[in-house]
Scaffold this active site. Structure first.
Site, PDB file in Angstrom:
ATOM      1  N   ASP A 271      22.291   3.772  34.260  1.00  0.00           N
ATOM      2  CA  ASP A 271      22.417   2.771  33.213  1.00  0.00           C
ATOM      3  C   ASP A 271      21.068   2.079  33.046  1.00  0.00           C
ATOM      4  O   ASP A 271      20.202   2.153  33.920  1.00  0.00           O
ATOM      5  CB  ASP A 271      23.511   1.771  33.598  1.00  0.00           C
TER       6      ASP A 271
ATOM      7  N   ASP B 254      26.295  -0.320  36.155  1.00  0.00           N
ATOM      8  CA  ASP B 254      27.563  -1.042  36.008  1.00  0.00           C
ATOM      9  C   ASP B 254      28.360  -0.561  34.807  1.00  0.00           C
ATOM     10  O   ASP B 254      29.380  -1.117  34.488  1.00  0.00           O
ATOM     11  CB  ASP B 254      27.305  -2.547  35.858  1.00  0.00           C
TER      12      ASP B 254
ATOM     13  N   LYS C  88      13.579 -23.527  15.750  1.00  0.00           N
ATOM     14  CA  LYS C  88      13.381 -22.135  16.167  1.00  0.00           C
ATOM     15  C   LYS C  88      14.543 -21.309  15.652  1.00  0.00           C
ATOM     16  O   LYS C  88      15.652 -21.825  15.446  1.00  0.00           O
ATOM     17  CB  LYS C  88      13.278 -22.017  17.690  1.00  0.00           C
TER      18      LYS C  88
END
Length: 839
Positions: A503, A838, A632
């Site tokens: 992964d 995972d 932002k």
């Protein structure tokens, strides 16, 4: 695509072809075949098709003749078969797909509508051809089938995918389906289920837990360990020793001890392996006995906290920042809500959750939350639509539950060795028995004893004990490194793997967004010390960088679990982007807490999906006054609000030349798969905004434009230290490493090249380098491939052979079921596959 409810037809077979061409880039071909159809289709169902893929899909809806009616929204059909085939081709640029600031996320395959409340797996068949171009994807034909059962054949090679449809409907329709009262305008006033409803549903559907795998009795486990070929050979040898003793007790007295040794070695080998299995099972079981999860639920108009295991379908659940989602939820109200889906889809960035949705793929739907994911910011209310084994997580767990366990390479080799030894021993026994009968034809007892002795002499009784002890020592060494060994022979298998599927998020990368580049005062800086430019070294004291640090620190809603401990030991409660900005600010200021306390916040507008920016006003003095505004958010939105740009210490008018430079920097950052944010400020004059000025969000009495553009900041999930070296070590050991992730292909390829997992050119890169059409590139001209998850379901066996013939492979946008499919095909090609991560 829309339909009108209530209209039904019954006509003979009709074949219709429609070809429409609007532009050279867009071609739509539709073929509709109807066979004695009576159909009722729900109203106002919209599908958003992917703008950048070639899709081919056949949907076959089959219903029993009795036509079961389900609560609204209804899809009732009394038809034998309805087939719909569509072709869409749009050659739009998808290089910036899945960057939220550039374009909306492209949809995966169109899911067919189902009125059944349970998640189903749909059996699918492979088409004949596969398009390998980067901008194409093929969705295979699918045929609705009943939910997968335990009797499903293990060897079935047909694909399966989760079928869920609630995300296509309005909150009121979903609430009506599950007979629950909701208030979409003020969700806290929703009534929810009553106690009696909840009790009945809990009795009917069972608790909200994943069914544990079937447990075998310890005695059965021990006999499984005992019934290996080597142990059987030892037991057989022991039996033969006692047969010899029975034939001639006087001369075979020592055979009693030798037979006992054979039995003892066999039972001891089985016991050592059994003990290791039980020990591992006990550790895994201890994980399940942790503190039970709690959740907030609205029942009879009251918000109460209950155990997540008592949730039922139709319950109204309230989740907020830091909560683990207790079941699959349909979100009907959300405030600045984001969830971390990295464990389910591999996406490292938090995914926004709102009550509206434009995606047809449930895993990408913005109004669904899945069991096991984490809420990293905001809060929301949702209707429970799946519990226990019916959740997406439960279906994923079910994919592997029925898989047949393959023998380890060591077990296969031992079985071969035992068969060879047994064959040789039997042949020798027969040969010597024949020789003995020719020499002593009248002494049958002696000849049988001699033949048995020769047979037993071939048995290496010490070998299995030696192998078991060595594997146990290796398992203990691995346990010292916090590695849990479930099966002793798995220790040897780990050293025999030929293909490692890993992964990306949290395995190859840190799963921690980190500031990478900063563009401010018209200069580009690298935040990494090792990658800094000699012309523009990173200096926190530079005005532009200092403003970026202040905006990162002050214009934020992230919080700490504790503030009385050092910064490095604190847990930051916020999404990954906010966390990355705060860590960056801490590394470049002397006193982070002092900075926050020096400039208190007096006004705030949180980030939301409509404006795509967050705004704060602070008591920060400057030459013109006492207040400073910071903002932002998405670069194109922030730039639109600015009229000046920061250059050194001054704000100069924003020109087309500046915008052109901005476009170049934005494209540079986005092309690397980074998340890009823009920063701006406004020094509020004291004559118009005194220090005690009261800002109100409703009155909009705050500045809404003419800001000063400070700069751009890009964040990425950087590779872990030592990953590049580990990949090199695997390759030197003869192990091929491939990435299997749920993240975007551009991001996956970018990370893959940084860690040297991918070095060669892919097919599109070869076409770009040589200036040739991508169709003219042949297989032998490239040695690296990036496969999109949408393509996996349509791959033929030849396509799989072609993919695994490449040395460098990346699978992107994959679901957990895709990962299982990838491993199965790799094993079918003779690979011993190791899987880490995972996902």
């Amino acid at each position: 695509m829309s339909g009108e409810s209530g209209n039904s037809t019954s006509e003979p077979t009709v074949h219709q072809e429609v070809v429409t061409s609007s532009t050279p880039e867009e071609i739509t071909e539709t073929t509709i075949t109807v066979e004695t159809v009576k159909t009722e289709v729900p109203t106002s169902v919209n599908y958003e098709e992917s703008p950048s893929v070639l899709t081919e899909q056949s949907i076959v809806l089959e219903k029993p003749v009795d036509g079961k009616i389900v609560e609204a929204p209804t899809v009732a059909q009394t038809t034998e078969k309805t087939t719909l085939t569509t072709h869409t081709n749009d050659n739009s640029d998808n290089s910036k797909k899945d960057n939220p600031e550039i374009s909306e996320k492209s949809n995966n395959e169109i899911s067919e509508i189902s009125s059944q409340p349970k998640i189903q797996f749909t059996e699918q068949q492979k088409p004949d051809h596969f398009k390998s171009e980067a901008n194409s994807s093929t969705v295979e034909p699918s045929t609705r089938s009943p939910p997968a059962t335990k009797e499903t054949k293990e060897g079935d090679s047909k694909k399966k995918h989760v079928d869920i449809d609630e995300h296509l409907f309005k909150p009121e329709e979903v609430a009506e389906r599950y007979h629950v009262d909701i208030n979409t305008y003020k969700p806290s006033d929703s009534r929810g289920l009553n106690i009696n409803q909840a009790k009945k549903l809990l009795e009917d559907h069972g608790p909200n837990i994943l069914s544990p795998p079937k447990r075998k009795h310890p005695i059965l486990k021990y006999f499984e360990c005992l019934m290996t070929l080597f142990n059987i050979l030892l037991i057989l040898a022991g039996i033969l020793m006692y047969i010899l003793f029975a034939i001639d007790p006087a001369n075979n007295q020592p055979n009693t001890y030798l037979g006992a040794i054979f039995f003892g070695v066999a039972f001891l080998n089985a016991f050592i392996e059994f003990y290791q299995l039980q020990k591992s099972a006990a550790i895994l079981e201890s994980f399940l006995n942790m503190i039970p999860q709690q959740c907030y639920v609205i029942r009879e108009g009251k918000l109460t906290q209950i155990q997540a295991s008592t949730l039922v379908v139709g319950d109204l659940v309230f989740v907020r920042m830091g909560d683990k989602v207790p079941a699959d939820l349909f979100i009907f109200s959300a405030t600045d809500m984001k969830v971390d889906n990295s464990s389910l889809t591999g996406e490292s960035e938090p995914q926004e959750r709102v009550k509206t949705n434009t995606h047809s793929n449930p895993l990408e739907a913005t109004n669904l939350c899945f069991n096991g994911t984490l809420v990293v910011s905001g809060e929301g209310y949702g209707i429970v639509i799946r519990t226990g084994d019916h959740t997406v997580l439960g279906q994923i767990a079910g994919l592997t539950a029925g898989e047949e366990k393959n023998k380890s390479p060591l077990a296969i080799e031992i079985d071969k060795f035992v068969k060879i030894i047994a064959t040789i021993a039997i042949l020798c026994g027969v040969i010597f028995f024949g020789i003995g009968m020719r020499i002593m034809p009248n002494n049958l007892t002696a000849n049988v004893a001699f033949a048995i002795s020769v047979l037993v002499a071939w048995v290496p009784e010490g070998l299995p004990a030696t192998v078991t002890i060595l594997l146990t020592i290796a398992a203990k060494r691995m346990a010292a490194q916090n590695v849990l060994v479930k099966d002793l022979q798995g220790v040897e298998t780990l050293g025999a793997i030929t293909l490692l599927a890993t992964d990306k998020t949290g395995t190859l990368t840190r799963n921690q967004m980190t500031v990478t580049y900063i563009w401010t005062s018209l200069n580009l800086y690298s935040a990494f010390r090792s990658a800094q430019s000699e012309n523009n070294p990173f200096d926190p004291s530079v005005t532009g960088i200092q403003e970026v640090i202040h905006i990162s620190s002050l214009c934020s809603r992230a919080k700490f679990d504790r503030t009385d401990i050092p910064f490095n030991e604190r847990a930051i409660l916020g999404d990954a982007t906010e966390t990355g900005l705060i860590r960056f600010a801490y590394q470049n200021v002397d006193d982070y807490d002092g900075l926050i306390n020096s400039y208190p916040k007096v006004f705030e507008i949180p980030f939301n999906s409509e404006t795509k920016w967050a705004l704060t006003i602070h008591q920060k003095k400057h030459d013109k006054g006492d207040l400073t505004l910071y903002i932002k958010g998405a670069p194109e939105r922030v730039l639109r609000l600015c009229s000046t740009i920061l250059s050194d210490n001054d704000a100069i008018p924003l020109t087309d030349e500046h915008k052109k430079k901005y476009d170049e920097m934005y494209e540079f950052m986005a092309s690397k798969g980074h998340r890009v944010l823009a920063f701006a400020r406004l020094l509020l004059p004291s004559d118009k905004y005194p220090e005690n000025y009261e800002f109100k969000k409703e009155d909009k009495n705050y500045p809404t434009g003419d800001y000063c553009f400070v700069g751009l900041c890009s964040l990425e999930d950087p590779p872990k230290h030592g990953v590049r070296e580990a990949i090199g070590s695997c390759r030197r050991a003869g192990i091929r490493v491939m990435m299997v992730t749920g993240d975007h292909p551009l991001t996956a390829e970018s990370i893959g090249r940084k860690i040297n997992l991918m070095i060669s050119d892919t097919k599109p890169l070869v076409a770009k380098r040589t200036g040739r059409p991508i169709e003219s590139i042949r297989e032998h001209e490239y040695n690296a491939v990036v496969i999109h998850g949408e393509q996996i379901d349509s791959l033929s066996e030849n396509d799989w052979d072609t993919i695994f013939s490449k040395d460098e492979i990346i699978f992107a946008r994959t679901s957990p079921s895709h990962k299982l499919e990838i491993v199965k095909h790799a094993q079918s090609l003779g690979h011993i596959v190791g899987v880490t991560g995972d996902g």
